[in-house]
Design a protein around this motif. Structure first.
Motif, PDB file in Angstrom:
ATOM      1  N   ARG A  70    -139.158 108.681   6.097  1.00 54.74           N
ATOM      2  CA  ARG A  70    -139.418 108.885   7.527  1.00 54.74           C
ATOM      3  C   ARG A  70    -138.388 108.141   8.359  1.00 54.74           C
ATOM      4  N   ASP A  71    -138.160 108.617   9.594  1.00 55.99           N
ATOM      5  CA  ASP A  71    -137.233 107.872  10.447  1.00 55.99           C
ATOM      6  C   ASP A  71    -137.968 106.759  11.189  1.00 55.99           C
ATOM      7  N   ASP A  72    -137.174 105.883  11.822  1.00 54.41           N
ATOM      8  CA  ASP A  72    -137.750 104.690  12.450  1.00 54.41           C
ATOM      9  C   ASP A  72    -138.799 105.054  13.497  1.00 54.41           C
ATOM     10  N   ASP A  73    -138.527 106.108  14.263  1.00 56.17           N
ATOM     11  CA  ASP A  73    -139.479 106.490  15.305  1.00 56.17           C
ATOM     12  C   ASP A  73    -140.824 106.870  14.710  1.00 56.17           C
ATOM     13  N   PHE A  74    -140.767 107.572  13.590  1.00 55.05           N
ATOM     14  CA  PHE A  74    -142.014 107.959  12.950  1.00 55.05           C
ATOM     15  C   PHE A  74    -142.790 106.722  12.519  1.00 55.05           C
ATOM     16  N   LEU A  75    -142.084 105.776  11.895  1.00 52.69           N
ATOM     17  CA  LEU A  75    -142.761 104.560  11.425  1.00 52.69           C
ATOM     18  C   LEU A  75    -143.354 103.803  12.602  1.00 52.69           C
ATOM     19  N   ARG A  76    -142.553 103.643  13.655  1.00 54.40           N
ATOM     20  CA  ARG A  76    -143.048 102.934  14.853  1.00 54.40           C
ATOM     21  C   ARG A  76    -144.286 103.609  15.416  1.00 54.40           C
ATOM     22  N   ASN A  77    -144.212 104.919  15.529  1.00 52.57           N
ATOM     23  CA  ASN A  77    -145.344 105.643  16.112  1.00 52.57           C
ATOM     24  C   ASN A  77    -146.590 105.557  15.236  1.00 52.57           C
ATOM     25  N   GLY A  92    -152.192  98.029  20.107  1.00 53.50           N
ATOM     26  CA  GLY A  92    -152.791  97.010  20.950  1.00 53.50           C
ATOM     27  C   GLY A  92    -152.638  95.606  20.380  1.00 53.50           C
ATOM     28  N   SER A  93    -152.243  95.521  19.117  1.00 54.99           N
ATOM     29  CA  SER A  93    -152.131  94.219  18.468  1.00 54.99           C
ATOM     30  C   SER A  93    -150.728  93.648  18.552  1.00 54.99           C
ATOM     31  N   PHE A  94    -149.729  94.528  18.599  1.00 53.27           N
ATOM     32  CA  PHE A  94    -148.350  94.070  18.553  1.00 53.27           C
ATOM     33  C   PHE A  94    -147.573  94.610  19.738  1.00 53.27           C
ATOM     34  N   THR A  95    -146.582  93.842  20.167  1.00 57.07           N
ATOM     35  CA  THR A  95    -145.672  94.313  21.207  1.00 57.07           C
ATOM     36  C   THR A  95    -144.645  95.244  20.562  1.00 57.07           C
ATOM     37  N   GLY A  96    -143.906  95.962  21.408  1.00 61.21           N
ATOM     38  CA  GLY A  96    -142.846  96.841  20.917  1.00 61.21           C
ATOM     39  C   GLY A  96    -141.858  96.102  20.028  1.00 61.21           C
ATOM     40  N   PRO A  97    -141.332  94.970  20.509  1.00 61.29           N
ATOM     41  CA  PRO A  97    -140.382  94.223  19.665  1.00 61.29           C
ATOM     42  C   PRO A  97    -140.994  93.773  18.342  1.00 61.29           C
ATOM     43  N   GLN A  98    -142.280  93.463  18.342  1.00 64.94           N
ATOM     44  CA  GLN A  98    -142.920  93.057  17.092  1.00 64.94           C
ATOM     45  C   GLN A  98    -143.011  94.246  16.139  1.00 64.94           C
ATOM     46  N   ILE A  99    -143.292  95.426  16.676  1.00 65.83           N
ATOM     47  CA  ILE A  99    -143.338  96.615  15.830  1.00 65.83           C
ATOM     48  C   ILE A  99    -141.944  96.913  15.276  1.00 65.83           C
ATOM     49  N   ASP A 100    -140.917  96.706  16.099  1.00 70.70           N
ATOM     50  CA  ASP A 100    -139.547  96.852  15.595  1.00 70.70           C
ATOM     51  C   ASP A 100    -139.305  95.919  14.409  1.00 70.70           C
ATOM     52  N   GLN A 101    -139.837  94.698  14.538  1.00 68.46           N
ATOM     53  CA  GLN A 101    -139.678  93.721  13.450  1.00 68.46           C
ATOM     54  C   GLN A 101    -140.343  94.215  12.180  1.00 68.46           C
ATOM     55  N   ILE A 102    -141.514  94.836  12.335  1.00 71.88           N
ATOM     56  CA  ILE A 102    -142.234  95.351  11.169  1.00 71.88           C
ATOM     57  C   ILE A 102    -141.430  96.473  10.512  1.00 71.88           C
ATOM     58  N   VAL A 103    -140.857  97.346  11.353  1.00 65.17           N
ATOM     59  CA  VAL A 103    -140.047  98.448  10.815  1.00 65.17           C
ATOM     60  C   VAL A 103    -138.844  97.881  10.061  1.00 65.17           C
ATOM     61  N   LYS A 104    -138.243  96.844  10.613  1.00 62.41           N
ATOM     62  CA  LYS A 104    -137.121  96.196   9.947  1.00 62.41           C
ATOM     63  C   LYS A 104    -137.539  95.670   8.572  1.00 62.41           C
ATOM     64  N   TYR A 105    -138.719  95.050   8.557  1.00 62.68           N
ATOM     65  CA  TYR A 105    -139.257  94.528   7.286  1.00 62.68           C
ATOM     66  C   TYR A 105    -139.395  95.658   6.274  1.00 62.68           C
ATOM     67  N   ILE A 106    -139.940  96.788   6.734  1.00 66.49           N
ATOM     68  CA  ILE A 106    -140.149  97.919   5.829  1.00 66.49           C
ATOM     69  C   ILE A 106    -138.809  98.409   5.282  1.00 66.49           C
ATOM     70  N   ARG A 107    -137.811  98.496   6.169  1.00 65.99           N
ATOM     71  CA  ARG A 107    -136.483  98.971   5.753  1.00 65.99           C
ATOM     72  C   ARG A 107    -135.824  98.030   4.763  1.00 65.99           C
ATOM     73  N   ALA A 108    -136.177  96.761   4.844  1.00 59.48           N
ATOM     74  CA  ALA A 108    -135.522  95.762   3.987  1.00 59.48           C
ATOM     75  C   ALA A 108    -136.253  95.578   2.658  1.00 59.48           C
ATOM     76  N   LEU A 109    -137.362  96.288   2.459  1.00 61.95           N
ATOM     77  CA  LEU A 109    -138.138  96.097   1.228  1.00 61.95           C
ATOM     78  C   LEU A 109    -137.319  96.467  -0.005  1.00 61.95           C
ATOM     79  N   LYS A 110    -137.409  95.612  -1.004  1.00 61.90           N
ATOM     80  CA  LYS A 110    -136.732  95.866  -2.281  1.00 61.90           C
ATOM     81  C   LYS A 110    -137.764  95.672  -3.382  1.00 61.90           C
ATOM     82  N   PRO A 111    -137.579  96.357  -4.523  1.00 64.13           N
ATOM     83  CA  PRO A 111    -138.515  96.094  -5.622  1.00 64.13           C
ATOM     84  C   PRO A 111    -138.484  94.619  -5.986  1.00 64.13           C
ATOM     85  N   ARG A 112    -139.628  94.097  -6.371  1.00 63.19           N
ATOM     86  CA  ARG A 112    -139.668  92.670  -6.761  1.00 63.19           C
ATOM     87  C   ARG A 112    -139.068  92.479  -8.144  1.00 63.19           C
TER      88      ARG A 112
END
Ligand code: HEC
Length: 112
Positions: A70-77, A92-112
């Motif tokens: 999915r693209d970033d917009d989809f994840l954010r939405n 309602g729990s997170f601000t826009g910038p915080q959601i961006d941070q979460i998307v960044k986290y998802i993009r940076a995920l690597k197998p353990r």
């Protein structure tokens, strides 16, 4: 420098908390990171991990998020709006910038 200042203040805060209500003590015990920055890994484990297993690396009740096509917009939405009957909305729990941070986290995920 900032940390030093907090350390210096700590005895004062702790002392005050002995005299005042519990919220002051709770704040001293769990200092919020600066300017609304999330500890996404911790947040994710606690809030999202119930459905997105292994920090989002594996399929659970929800889909695997690592390597999402999915693209970033989809994840954010999806995070902000959720999906009826599948995932709660977190707009309602997170601000826009915080959601961006979460998307960044998802993009940076690597197998353990
Ligand atoms: C109650 C279970 C549940 C929780 C809690 C949950 N999710 Fe989800 N999530 C789902 C499900 C189910 C889907 C798939 C929705 C669909 O059918 O499109 C999903 C989809 C997503 C997607 C879109 C991925 C994709 O490929 O469709 C993202 C991004 C996401 N979740 C992030 C999060 C984050 C971040 C949190 C925590 C703040 C979270 N979720 C908490 C169940 C959950």
């Amino acid at each position: 420098m900032h940390a030093k200042k907090i350390t210096a203040l700590l005895p004062v805060v702790l002392g005050a908390s002995l005299l005042s209500a519990a919220p002051a003590r709770a704040q001293a015990a769990t200092p919020e990171p600066d300017n609304g920055t999330l500890d996404v890994e911790q947040l994710f484990a606690g809030t999202c991990g119930f459905c997105h297993s292994d920090g989002g690396r594996a399929v659970g009740k929800g889909p695997q998020l690592m390597n999402s096509p999915r693209d970033d917009d989809f994840l954010r939405n999806r995070i902000a709006g959720g999906k009826e009957g599948a995932m709660p909305a977190f707009g309602g729990s997170f601000t826009g910038p915080q959601i961006d941070q979460i998307v960044k986290y998802i993009r940076a995920l690597k197998p353990r």
